[in-house]
Design an enzyme around this catalytic site. Structure first.
Site, PDB file in Angstrom:
ATOM      1  N   ASP A 147     -24.423  -4.120  -9.159  1.00 29.26           N
ATOM      2  CA  ASP A 147     -24.988  -2.494  -9.365  1.00 29.26           C
ATOM      3  C   ASP A 147     -25.790  -2.794 -10.924  1.00 29.26           C
ATOM      4  O   ASP A 147     -26.248  -2.037 -11.234  1.00 29.26           O
ATOM      5  CB  ASP A 147     -23.440  -1.688 -10.086  1.00 29.26           C
ATOM      6  CG  ASP A 147     -24.181  -0.894  -9.010  1.00 29.26           C
ATOM      7  OD1 ASP A 147     -24.922  -0.718  -8.692  1.00 29.26           O
ATOM      8  OD2 ASP A 147     -22.300   0.309  -9.156  1.00 29.26           O
ATOM      9  N   HIS A 168     -16.592  -6.963 -20.714  1.00 28.82           N
ATOM     10  CA  HIS A 168     -16.765  -6.314 -21.917  1.00 28.82           C
ATOM     11  C   HIS A 168     -18.222  -5.630 -21.877  1.00 28.82           C
ATOM     12  O   HIS A 168     -18.607  -4.634 -22.002  1.00 28.82           O
ATOM     13  CB  HIS A 168     -15.973  -6.243 -23.124  1.00 28.82           C
ATOM     14  CG  HIS A 168     -16.330  -4.944 -24.590  1.00 28.82           C
ATOM     15  ND1 HIS A 168     -17.665  -4.694 -25.173  1.00 28.82           N
ATOM     16  CD2 HIS A 168     -15.701  -3.553 -24.958  1.00 28.82           C
ATOM     17  CE1 HIS A 168     -17.706  -3.763 -25.807  1.00 28.82           C
ATOM     18  NE2 HIS A 168     -16.481  -3.474 -26.077  1.00 28.82           N
ATOM     19  N   ASN A 264     -12.506   2.773 -33.504  1.00 26.46           N
ATOM     20  CA  ASN A 264     -11.167   3.141 -32.812  1.00 26.46           C
ATOM     21  C   ASN A 264     -10.218   2.939 -33.683  1.00 26.46           C
ATOM     22  O   ASN A 264      -9.502   3.238 -32.443  1.00 26.46           O
ATOM     23  CB  ASN A 264     -11.068   2.182 -31.159  1.00 26.46           C
ATOM     24  CG  ASN A 264     -12.664   2.211 -30.152  1.00 26.46           C
ATOM     25  OD1 ASN A 264     -13.906   3.282 -30.427  1.00 26.46           O
ATOM     26  ND2 ASN A 264     -12.181   1.244 -29.648  1.00 26.46           N
ATOM     27  N   ALA A 276     -21.881  -0.317 -37.946  1.00 26.61           N
ATOM     28  CA  ALA A 276     -22.243   1.402 -38.111  1.00 26.61           C
ATOM     29  C   ALA A 276     -22.613   2.482 -39.017  1.00 26.61           C
ATOM     30  O   ALA A 276     -23.386   3.266 -39.364  1.00 26.61           O
ATOM     31  CB  ALA A 276     -21.283   2.090 -36.875  1.00 26.61           C
ATOM     32  N   SER A 336     -16.796   2.160 -27.776  1.00 29.05           N
ATOM     33  CA  SER A 336     -18.138   0.871 -26.497  1.00 29.05           C
ATOM     34  C   SER A 336     -18.372   1.022 -26.061  1.00 29.05           C
ATOM     35  O   SER A 336     -19.463   0.777 -25.222  1.00 29.05           O
ATOM     36  CB  SER A 336     -16.700  -0.004 -26.519  1.00 29.05           C
ATOM     37  OG  SER A 336     -17.058  -1.209 -27.672  1.00 29.05           O
TER      38      SER A 336
END
Length: 392
Positions: A147, A168, A264, A276, A336
């Site tokens: 893919d 990940h 999270n 962030a 994520s």
């Protein structure tokens, strides 16, 4: 939703209360002159070698005068950092802040790419983004995944093996750019290209995986000159840094839109996480199938917008690993997973508006989000591809 069995939980995930604040045995020093002379770096290294047993020094070329120093963790102390900073040639010395992956366990039985419907991906025609590159700093990528065929423009794993043993980075890559109409399992948000930097080691530290400070800083520096239009960072940590914002300023100036996971840890104190929370970084929270905040997703005044992050089906390496149970495809949850939805959307904006600055792109993503007013849970709203690509 059924509670995942222990075997479903990815083993790279450390309990929030067990995570360290800093990477062991690494400090970063910034010299006042960006192009610091070699003898000055040597003098500083000699000081660290005498006082703390430093055994390696890595100047970051073009990285705002930053130098990474490796030494025994037991020798790192506030007193040592003050001593180094007392040199008139040193602007600052600090420990390297720990950064971990912002993913968690999910139940794949509850997922059939609901996120694409939630962001109205099917409601509009996407521009051709083949010429746009999204940089990703992560655990690596399985470039042989069916893919992802043709999607991986480059893969820098210097100092580590090519295998994405955690999976990940491959999962994030599939959310961004899994190929459509290829008879394989999932579809990415944008038909763009991916430049992957592997910034995690092949072996865990104290049983868990954390960013390698040297690789991460070098990757941030390299991404600024790579030609990428977007940088996805599905990772974070609770300690800020003086070194990292210098590189994010450089990325902004270089025309790279930086998108990062909000974190999270809402149920573990809801801390502010970095990168962030830095200026020039678009922070992304996660929503579930209800279009409400995912229970794990952090909140805060620095959030930009939200995107699907619960039970997100995407690609995994096709070879088995001791650090994950699944191969091929699996559904994972986390900010994520929300972040690459937004990074891919930024790539679509770059394809439509190649002359826009990162500030233009981030403002467009936020003002076209599906929200009536700003909240600290969802920012300006949920990512809306149809509105994002509608005519002005």
């Amino acid at each position: 939703m059924a509670t995942p069995h222990l075997s479903d939980v990815p083993t790279f995930l450390a309990p929030a209360e067990a995570r360290p604040d800093y990477a062991p045995g690494q400090i970063v020093v910034r010299f006042h002159e960006e192009g610091v002379h070699a003898e000055r770096a040597t003098d500083a290294f000699d000081l660290l070698e005498r006082q703390a047993g430093a055994h390696a020094i890595e100047p970051l070329p073009g990285g705002a005068g930053l130098t990474l120093v490796h030494l025994d963790d037991a020798a790192v102390s506030a007193e040592l950092l003050r001593t180094v900073e007392s040199s008139p040639m040193v602007a600052f010395a600090e420990r390297v802040a720990a950064r971990w992956l912002s993913a968690t366990a999910a139940d794949p039985r509850h997922n059939r790419q609901w996120g694409l419907r939630a962001i109205r991906w099917f409601d509009t025609e996407q521009p051709d983004a083949e010429s746009v590159t999204v940089a990703i700093c992560d655990t690596g990528v399985d470039a042989r995944h069916p893919d992802l065929a043709g999607a991986i423009a480059s893969y820098d794993h210097e100092g580590a093996g090519a295998t994405d043993i955690i999976g990940h980075g491959t999962h994030v890559s599939g959310i961004v750019a899994a190929r459509a109409d290829d008879a394989a399992g999932v579809v990415g948000v944008a038909g763009c290209r991916i430049a992957m930097w592997k910034v995690f080691p092949d072996e865990p530290t104290a049983g868990n995986f954390y960013v390698d400070g040297s690789r991460f800083l070098r990757a941030l520096n390299a991404a600024a000159t790579s030609g990428a239009k977007v940088l996805n960072l599905s990772l974070g940590g609770t300690q800020s840094s003086q070194a990292e914002p210098l590189l994010f300023d450089r990325l902004e100036s270089a025309g790279v839109t930086v998108v990062a996971a909000l974190g999270n840890e809402h149920e573990h104190g809801n801390p502010v996480e970095y990168p962030a929370a830095y200026e020039h970084v678009l922070a992304v929270g996660a929503v579930a199938e209800t279009n409400r905040r995912s229970p794990f997703s952090n909140t805060g005044a620095h959030i930009g917008l939200a995107a699907p992050g619960s039970n997100i089906l995407s690609t995994l390496p096709t070879d088995a690993s001791a650090f994950r149970a699944d191969t091929g495809y699996a559904a994972w949850s986390g900010t994520s997973m929300a972040t690459p939805h937004v990074a891919a959307a930024a790539a679509l904006v770059a394809a439509r508006h190649p002359d826009w600055t990162p500030a233009d792109t981030k403002e467009h993503l936020r003002t076209r989000a599906a929200g009536k007013q700003f909240t600290e849970e969802l920012g300006d709203g949920i990512l809306d591809i149809a509105a994002l690509l509608a005519s002005d």
